[in-house]
Scaffold this motif. Structure first.
Motif, PDB file in Angstrom:
ATOM      1  N   LEU A 294      28.148  48.769  44.190  1.00  0.00           N
ATOM      2  CA  LEU A 294      29.264  48.197  44.944  1.00  0.00           C
ATOM      3  C   LEU A 294      30.295  47.533  44.043  1.00  0.00           C
ATOM      4  CD1 LEU A 294      27.333  46.696  47.968  1.00  0.00           C
ATOM      5  CD2 LEU A 294      28.511  48.898  47.789  1.00  0.00           C
ATOM      6  N   GLY A 295      29.911  47.276  42.823  1.00  0.00           N
ATOM      7  CA  GLY A 295      30.869  46.751  41.856  1.00  0.00           C
ATOM      8  C   GLY A 295      31.105  45.270  41.860  1.00  0.00           C
ATOM      9  N   GLY A 296      31.252  44.568  42.902  1.00  0.00           N
ATOM     10  CA  GLY A 296      31.740  43.203  42.958  1.00  0.00           C
ATOM     11  C   GLY A 296      31.398  42.265  41.821  1.00  0.00           C
TER      12      GLY A 296
ATOM     13  N   SER B 245      44.335  37.374  46.948  1.00  0.00           N
ATOM     14  CA  SER B 245      45.264  38.472  46.697  1.00  0.00           C
ATOM     15  C   SER B 245      44.641  39.768  47.207  1.00  0.00           C
ATOM     16  CB  SER B 245      45.591  38.588  45.208  1.00  0.00           C
ATOM     17  OG  SER B 245      44.437  38.929  44.464  1.00  0.00           O
ATOM     18  N   GLY B 246      45.499  40.732  47.560  1.00  0.00           N
ATOM     19  CA  GLY B 246      45.012  41.993  48.106  1.00  0.00           C
ATOM     20  C   GLY B 246      44.724  41.859  49.586  1.00  0.00           C
TER      21      GLY B 246
ATOM     22  N   THR C  85      37.311  46.193  43.900  1.00  0.00           N
ATOM     23  CA  THR C  85      38.393  47.151  43.698  1.00  0.00           C
ATOM     24  C   THR C  85      38.711  47.899  44.988  1.00  0.00           C
ATOM     25  OG1 THR C  85      36.839  48.842  42.959  1.00  0.00           O
ATOM     26  CG2 THR C  85      37.854  47.488  41.248  1.00  0.00           C
ATOM     27  N   ILE C  86      39.930  48.426  45.029  1.00  0.00           N
ATOM     28  CA  ILE C  86      40.399  49.200  46.177  1.00  0.00           C
ATOM     29  C   ILE C  86      39.403  50.311  46.495  1.00  0.00           C
ATOM     30  CG2 ILE C  86      41.776  50.735  44.713  1.00  0.00           C
ATOM     31  CD1 ILE C  86      43.836  50.883  46.985  1.00  0.00           C
TER      32      ILE C  86
ATOM     33  N   CYS D 255      37.687  47.257  51.330  1.00  0.00           N
ATOM     34  CA  CYS D 255      38.746  46.734  50.470  1.00  0.00           C
ATOM     35  C   CYS D 255      39.939  47.680  50.543  1.00  0.00           C
ATOM     36  CB  CYS D 255      38.242  46.578  49.037  1.00  0.00           C
ATOM     37  SG  CYS D 255      36.862  45.422  48.935  1.00  0.00           S
ATOM     38  N   ILE D 256      40.986  47.253  51.228  1.00  0.00           N
ATOM     39  CA  ILE D 256      42.186  48.054  51.434  1.00  0.00           C
ATOM     40  C   ILE D 256      42.999  48.120  50.135  1.00  0.00           C
ATOM     41  CG2 ILE D 256      44.281  48.299  52.839  1.00  0.00           C
ATOM     42  CD1 ILE D 256      41.559  48.495  54.392  1.00  0.00           C
ATOM     43  N   GLU D 257      42.930  47.055  49.332  1.00  0.00           N
ATOM     44  CA  GLU D 257      43.588  46.953  48.033  1.00  0.00           C
ATOM     45  C   GLU D 257      42.594  46.297  47.081  1.00  0.00           C
ATOM     46  OE1 GLU D 257      47.965  45.580  48.464  1.00  0.00           O
ATOM     47  OE2 GLU D 257      46.857  44.512  50.027  1.00  0.00           O
TER      48      GLU D 257
END
Length: 137
Positions: free
Chosen positions: A39-41, A79-80, A59-60, A113-115
């Motif tokens: 998932l990266g986070g 942000s995002g 990430t997006i 995550c849209i962005e």
């Protein structure tokens, strides 16, 4: 050695020792231990008392699959943007910079995550506990 040099040396040594045992820089992100690596986070600025509070980023395109927390949590987007999908009631909430979302305890939801997104995450307990609800999808 003159007294001023000895004092400066002692101060520099004490500072170096304190810095060696100090927590990581507030700008340092690390993997979130309760999240699968795929998932990266990442997170930083973790505070555990009186409750867990951290800044997270993803990430997006990242989708955090269905999950729930045993206690109330809150997300405030820095942000995002993200979309929080309430899988129990079939509702979705788009959250952008400066907006927040309270997630009730035990509510099964997913996050898209849209962005590229950075948000503050707070949980009404002092440790990160997350339950992945993959079988409920």
């Amino acid at each position: 050695m003159p007294a001023s040099t000895a004092t400066a040396t002692a101060t520099a040594t004490a500072t170096a020792t304190a810095n060696a045992s100090a927590p990581l820089s507030k700008s340092h992100y690390t993997a979130i231990p309760s999240f699968p690596a795929c998932l990266g986070g990442e997170w930083k600025n973790m505070v555990k008392k009186p409750y867990l509070k951290a800044t997270m980023r993803f990430t997006i395109g990242t989708v955090l699959p269905p999950h729930h927390f045993p206690s109330v949590s809150r997300i405030e987007v820095i942000s995002g943007s993200i979309q929080v999908n309430d899988l129990q009631n079939g509702e979705a909430y788009l959250i952008g910079p400066g907006q927040d979302c309270m997630i009730p305890a035990l509510l099964v939801h997913e996050v898209q995550c849209i962005e590229n997104v950075e948000f503050e995450f707070a949980m009404n307990r002092d440790d990160m506990v997350i339950y992945w609800d993959l079988e409920e999808r």
